[in-house]
Design an enzyme around this catalytic site. Structure first.
Site, PDB file in Angstrom:
ATOM      1  CE  LYS A   1       1.002   1.175   4.481  1.00  0.00           C
ATOM      2  NZ  LYS A   1       1.621   2.366   4.763  1.00  0.00           N
TER       3      LYS A   1
ATOM      4  N   PRO B   1       8.881  -4.185  -0.712  1.00  0.00           N
ATOM      5  CG  PRO B   1       9.209  -1.746  -1.124  1.00  0.00           C
ATOM      6  CD  PRO B   1       8.496  -3.145  -1.536  1.00  0.00           C
TER       7      PRO B   1
ATOM      8  N   GLY C   1       9.591  -0.965   4.396  1.00  0.00           N
ATOM      9  CA  GLY C   1       9.768   0.185   3.264  1.00  0.00           C
ATOM     10  C   GLY C   1       8.618   1.025   3.348  1.00  0.00           C
TER      11      GLY C   1
ATOM     12  CG  MET D   1       5.640   0.644   0.307  1.00  0.00           C
ATOM     13  SD  MET D   1       6.131   0.275  -1.538  1.00  0.00           S
ATOM     14  CE  MET D   1       4.421   0.138  -2.399  1.00  0.00           C
TER      15      MET D   1
ATOM     16  N   GLY E   1       4.947  -6.649   5.879  1.00  0.00           N
ATOM     17  CA  GLY E   1       4.748  -7.693   6.785  1.00  0.00           C
ATOM     18  C   GLY E   1       3.178  -7.701   6.971  1.00  0.00           C
ATOM     19  CB  SER E   2       0.450  -5.145   7.286  1.00  0.00           C
ATOM     20  OG  SER E   2       0.825  -4.466   8.155  1.00  0.00           O
TER      21      SER E   2
ATOM     22  CG  ASP F   1      -0.481  -0.355   7.983  1.00  0.00           C
ATOM     23  OD1 ASP F   1      -1.266   0.717   8.423  1.00  0.00           O
ATOM     24  OD2 ASP F   1       0.759  -0.117   7.964  1.00  0.00           O
TER      25      ASP F   1
HETATM   26  O1  C5P Z   1       0.162  -1.656  14.515  1.00  0.00           O
HETATM   27  P1  C5P Z   1       1.281  -1.872  14.042  1.00  0.00           P
HETATM   28  O2  C5P Z   1       1.813  -2.954  14.877  1.00  0.00           O
HETATM   29  O3  C5P Z   1       1.767  -2.019  12.635  1.00  0.00           O
HETATM   30  O4  C5P Z   1       2.111  -0.653  14.741  1.00  0.00           O
HETATM   31  C1  C5P Z   1       3.492  -0.548  14.616  1.00  0.00           C
HETATM   32  C2  C5P Z   1       3.934   0.655  15.524  1.00  0.00           C
HETATM   33  O5  C5P Z   1       3.462   1.811  14.921  1.00  0.00           O
HETATM   34  C3  C5P Z   1       3.039   0.654  16.694  1.00  0.00           C
HETATM   35  O6  C5P Z   1       3.721   0.082  17.799  1.00  0.00           O
HETATM   36  C4  C5P Z   1       3.198   2.544  17.159  1.00  0.00           C
HETATM   37  O7  C5P Z   1       4.353   2.716  17.703  1.00  0.00           O
HETATM   38  C5  C5P Z   1       3.073   2.813  15.730  1.00  0.00           C
HETATM   39  N1  C5P Z   1       1.926   3.280  15.377  1.00  0.00           N
HETATM   40  C6  C5P Z   1       1.080   4.266  16.077  1.00  0.00           C
HETATM   41  N2  C5P Z   1       0.038   4.608  15.575  1.00  0.00           N
HETATM   42  C7  C5P Z   1      -0.818   4.200  14.672  1.00  0.00           C
HETATM   43  C8  C5P Z   1      -0.412   2.815  14.096  1.00  0.00           C
HETATM   44  C9  C5P Z   1       1.026   2.566  14.261  1.00  0.00           C
HETATM   45  O8  C5P Z   1       1.737   4.951  16.656  1.00  0.00           O
HETATM   46  N3  C5P Z   1      -2.099   4.260  14.402  1.00  0.00           N
END
Ligand code: C5P
Length: 309
Positions: free
Chosen positions: A19, A106, A109, A111, A114-115, A148
């Site tokens: 994305k 990537p 990256g 994008m 991992g999600s 994501d």
């Molecule tokens: O949800 P995810 O594990 O992908 O998020 C990774 C990190 O990105 C979180 O630990 C947080 O530090 C940050 N994040 C955030 N606010 C969001 C999404 C992600 O602070 N809405």
């Protein structure tokens, strides 16, 4: 003696898109450390494929090929692994599966590679194990795996609120053409959010909001207007951590892109083109600047996570 024929039901391949955020408006951090967002996600034609092989009694394992293979963890910290484990816990299925991730998105990256792997592993294991989760249950598990992941399931173009996991489809006319400049190394998403908080200090941050210009440009299929409207609150923080990306953004602009932006938390930079030929032209020019590891042309929006074999 006849050799046993492979059972086609014993493996499932699922494709999930990467994305780009066309707008990413970030509020202050909540008590849980997460930031509330208003974002427009668009799924692009750089994708990861996850194949789930039945492996009765063997437990979970992950292998990886393609972009970033050799760096991606192959243990329970891998998001595809965690997705399989979470689905097994939720449904009572035996977590016996061999997952192979073929990466085109990537690594680290910005994008959501991992999600994408997590979304693909959920869909693949659900099909392999016959657990037949509802759309809603799948979305809930996805949101537990990462902010994501629900969008990787959804695909297309969507407004994301909350952590980015509350999705509404956005009306889009036609196809948009992108060039992605892939950087050496990755950026940590928490580090970029942390840098944003540090930059803002005690500043009062308004409610996150997606500019009308982005939604209007999408519904009109107007690439020029969309190029001018791209916005990412994380960009200054990503540039603080990776000052070299300024040169990448300049190179995109000098190569004739309609607009350029750091993708999500970076370091990939995304450039909008008029059409496919224009994207190829920008890609060639960008390559000659020598400011990024490699470039990829892609189109969008594309479908969300789906079974392809
Ligand atoms: O949800 P995810 O594990 O992908 O998020 C990774 C990190 O990105 C979180 O630990 C947080 O530090 C940050 N994040 C955030 N606010 C969001 C999404 C992600 O602070 N809405």
């Amino acid at each position: 003696m006849t050799a046993a024929l492979p059972d086609l039901d014993e493996q499932v391949t699922v494709r999930a898109p990467g994305k780009v955020n066309l707008a990413l408006s970030v509020a202050g951090a909540g008590a849980d450390g997460y930031h509330s967002l208003a974002t427009v996600f668009q799924a692009v034609s750089l994708h990861d494929d996850v194949t789930a092989f039945a492996d009765a009694g063997a437990g979970l394992s992950v292998s990886v090929s393609g972009e970033g293979a050799g760096i991606v963890p192959l243990d329970e910290t891998n998001l595809a692994w965690r997705a399989a484990e979470l689905l097994a816990q939720h449904t009572g299925a035996d977590p016996d599966v061999r997952l192979h991730v073929s990466k085109g998105i990537p690594l680290a990256g910005g994008m959501a590679g991992g999600s994408a792997d997590a979304a693909a592993a959920l869909v693949a294991c659900d099909a392999l194990w016959g657990t037949k989760l509802s759309r809603e249950a799948m979305h809930d598990l996805a949101a537990q795996l990462g902010s994501d992941v629900p969008f990787a399931l959804h695909g297309g173009t969507a407004l994301g609120l909350g952590r980015g996991d509350r999705l509404t489809s956005v009306l889009v006319r036609g196809t948009f053409h992108w060039v992605f400049a892939l950087a050496e190394g990755g950026l940590s998403t928490p580090a970029v959010y942390g840098k944003l908080d540090e930059r803002r200090g005690d500043l009062v941050v308004p409610e996150p909001r997606v500019p009308d210009a982005v939604l209007t440009a999408l519904s009109a299929g107007d690439a020029v207007a969309l190029g001018a409207a791209l916005v990412n609150d994380l960009q200054p923080a990503a540039l603080d951590l990776r000052p070299d990306l300024r040169r990448v953004l300049e190179a995109g602009s000098e190569s004739g892109a309609l607009g350029g932006i750091v993708s999500g938390s970076g370091p990939t930079c995304a450039f909008l083109a008029r059409d496919h030929e224009h994207a190829l032209d920008i890609a060639v020019r960008m390559t000659s600047y020598g400011v990024c590891r490699t470039v990829r042309a892609a189109h969008a929006p594309v479908a969300g996570t789906r079974i392809i074999g």
